[in-house]
Design an enzyme around this catalytic site. Structure first.
Site: not given
Ligand code: CO
Length: 171
Positions: A47, A52, A97-98, A139-140, A143
């Site tokens: 995701g 991000q 998380c990225l 999660h997204e 964000h």
């Molecule tokens: Co993330």
């Protein structure tokens, strides 16, 4: 398509609530979505939220069926998503998380969520998701609201995780 730079904690754009999208005909929106797909699959991740990659818009891409090397397996695009119902609280074993590469932590999430969002045409949609897709959506959407999964942790757990993350970054 282009691979975009993924913003890392503590970038300000990650802590900023994103703007709702209203112009669905803007060609730069389609381009952004394609670049986000490419960036997510290349990372690789399941995701990615627009902030991000430094774009403060209410948009995320998710593919929970991603397996190594298989792009576009089950790509989902969520424009202006919001959670309208959540149920079945669970402990999720390893959330990462990225924007915080190299660390993960146990989180409290819901196993089932219902969201409202818009598709590429701007049409309003409702989706009820379970398991990994439900976790990814929480999660997204966090964000997009300027939150990270670490904001759900106790301050002790968060401090330990950030210490570890800073160590990884400095190596
Ligand atoms: Co993330």
């Amino acid at each position: 398509m282009a691979i975009l730079k993924i913003e890392k904690y503590p970038a300000v754009v990650l802590k900023t609530k994103t703007k709702l999208i209203s112009n669905f005909k803007d060609p730069s929106l389609q381009k952004l979505i394609q670049d986000m797909e490419e960036t997510m699959y290349t990372a690789p991740g399941i995701g990615l939220a627009a902030n991000q990659v430094g774009v403060s818009l209410h948009l995320a891409v998710i593919d929970v069926d991603y397996k190594d090397g298989e792009h576009n397996k089950n790509l989902r695009i969520f424009i202006n998503p919001k959670i309208v119902e959540k149920s079945d609280p669970i402990v999720f074993e390893s959330e990462g998380c990225l924007s915080l590469p190299g660390v993960s932590e146990t989180t409290k999430r819901y196993n089932k969520v219902t969201i409202e969002y818009q598709n590429l045409k701007g049409e309003h949609q409702t989706l009820t998701a379970e398991k990994l897709l439900a976790i990814a959506l929480q999660h997204e959407i966090d964000h997009l609201n300027g939150k990270l999964y670490i904001d759900h942790l106790s301050s002790l757990k968060r401090d330990l995780l950030l210490k570890k993350f800073k160590k990884i970054l400095s190596q």
